[in-house]
Design an enzyme around this catalytic site. Structure first.
Site, PDB file in Angstrom:
ATOM      1  CB  SER A 173       3.984 -15.608   0.198  1.00 43.49           C
ATOM      2  OG  SER A 173       4.753 -15.859   1.340  1.00 43.49           O
ATOM      3  CG  ASP A 231       4.460  -9.354   5.199  1.00 40.62           C
ATOM      4  OD1 ASP A 231       4.979 -10.255   5.888  1.00 40.62           O
ATOM      5  OD2 ASP A 231       4.312  -9.454   3.960  1.00 40.62           O
ATOM      6  CG  HIS A 250       2.818 -12.825   4.698  1.00 35.95           C
ATOM      7  ND1 HIS A 250       3.669 -12.302   3.758  1.00 35.95           N
ATOM      8  CD2 HIS A 250       2.717 -14.149   4.417  1.00 35.95           C
ATOM      9  CE1 HIS A 250       4.080 -13.268   2.963  1.00 35.95           C
ATOM     10  NE2 HIS A 250       3.498 -14.404   3.337  1.00 35.95           N
TER      11      HIS A 250
END
Length: 305
Positions: A156, A250, A280
Site C-alpha cells: 500500500s 481494491d 485491500h
C-alpha cells in the site's frame, strides 16, 4: 461480479461494527489499528529478529527490524516498508509477513519504522525510507547480505515508498537494486479511476479513507508530484525488475495495473498478478488472511529467486 473470499467477507463484516478510522484523528486511528502478536503453527523459526536504531538525515533516529533466517551465510536482502496510508502502521503491523518473507525467500528482511504523517508529512517518510536503504547498503557486509541481491518491497503506502525509493536510487546513483515488490501500491493520488468507482465503499479501503490519508500525507498541490504519485514519473526505464501484486476488489487496482504497463512499456521486466477475491490491506492481517498472506509471500519468494 466479483466473489469475495469468505475471509474477506468476515473481515468486512467485522469492520462495519465500529467507527471508520478516517472519521477520527490519526492518533485515534493508530490505537484502533493495534496489531496483536502473531501465533500460529505456520510461524517460521528464524535465526534472529533484532531491532536496531539507525541515524537518518538531520541526525534523527528511526528503528529498523532485522529478520535473519540463517546465520553464517551470505543472503539476499529485502528492505520492507509497511502500509497504513503514511499515517499509521509500524513494525508490528507487518511482523508476520516479514517473518514469512525472510523464511520463504531465505533473505534478510529489514523492516523500516519510518516516521508518520501528519506529524511528519511528505517528504519525511520518503526520506526515512531512502536513508534506511542507504544504511542497509552501507552495512551490507556486517549484516551478512549480498549487495548484488538487494531489493525493496512494501504494501500500500509502503509500496508507494518502495517504488519511489527505487526511482531515487537510480536518479541519485544510489544503491543498485535487484528487484522491487509492490503489494497493492499507491501509484497515483487520483480518486477517479474505474476501480475507485467500483470499490470505493465497503471493500476495506474507502475513497474517503484514501482522501483522508492523502491529505494527511501532503497538501493537494503535491498529489501530482512524481515522488508522491510515481505513475507521473517521466523516466522509469532504469527501474529494477518489478513484481506488482493486486487485490482484485481494491480501489488501487487500476493505478497498480497502469504502473505495471508504464514500466513494461519502458522496457522494465514486470510481472503483475491479481489475488482473486481479496481486498485491500489483506497482507499481514493474520487473524483473517493468514492463508492469503502465506500465498503472497510464496509468490514473492519465487519471483525474487
Amino acid at each position: 461480479m466479483i466473489t469475495l473470499r469468505k475471509e474477506a467477507v468476515q473481515y468486512l463484516e467485522a469492520q462495519r461494527t465500529g467507527t471508520p478510522y478516517y472519521k477520527v484523528s490519526p492518533q485515534e486511528a493508530r490505537a484502533m489499528r493495534t496489531v496483536t502478536q502473531w501465533q500460529s503453527a505456520h510461524k517460521p523459526k528464524l535465526a534472529s529478529i533484532e531491532d536496531h536504531k539507525i541515524t537518518v538525515r538531520n541526525g534523527e533516529q528511526i528503528t529498523v527490524r532485522l529478520y535473519t533466517p540463517v546465520l553464517g551465510k551470505t543472503l539476499p536482502v529485502i528492505v520492507y516498508y509497511h502500509g497504513g496510508g503514511w499515517v499509521y502502521g509500524n513494525l508490528e503491523s507487518v511482523d508476520a509477513g516479514c517473518q514469512l518473507l525472510a523464511d520463504q525467500a531465505q533473505a534478510i528482511v529489514v523492516s523500516v519504522d519510518y516516521r508518520l504523517a501528519p506529524e511528519y508529512p511528505f517528504p519525511t517518510p520518503l526520506h526515512d525510507a531512502y536513508d534506511s536503504l542507504v544504511w542497509v547498503h552501507n552495512h551490507m557486509e556486517a549484516l551478512g547480505g549480498d549487495a548484488s541481491r538487494l531489493s525493496v518491497a512494501g504494501d500500500s503506502a509502503g509500496g508507494n515508498l518502495a517504488t519511489v525509493v527505487a526511482y531515487l536510487a537510480t536518479a541519485l546513483e544510489g544503491p543498485s537494486l535487484h528487484a522491487q515488490t509492490l503489494i497493492y501500491p499507491v501509484t497515483n493520488v487520483d480518486f477517479s479511476t474505474v476501480s475507485y468507482l467500483a470499490y470505493g465503499e465497503d471493500y476495506g479501503l474507502d475513497t474517503q479513507a484514501m482522501q483522508w490519508f492523502s491529505h494527511h500525507y501532503t497538501e493537494k498541490a503535491n498529489f501530482t508530484n512524481p515522488l508522491v504519485s510515481p505513475l507521473q514519473l517521466e523516466e522509469v526505464r532504469n527501474m529494477p525488475k518489478t513484481f506488482i501484486i493486486a487485490a482484485e476488489a481494491d480501489v488501487l487496482f487500476d493505478e497498480g495495473l497502469s504502473y505495471a504497463q508504464k514500466l513494461k512499456a519502458a522496457g522494465v521486466v514486470v510481472e503483475h498478478i491479481t489475488m482473486p477475491g481479496l481486498i485491500h490491506s489483506y497482507f499481514s492481517k493474520m487473524n483473517y488472511f493468514e492463508e492469503a498472506t502465506i500465498e503472497t509471500v510464496t509468490k514473492i519468494a519465487q519471483f525474487l529467486k
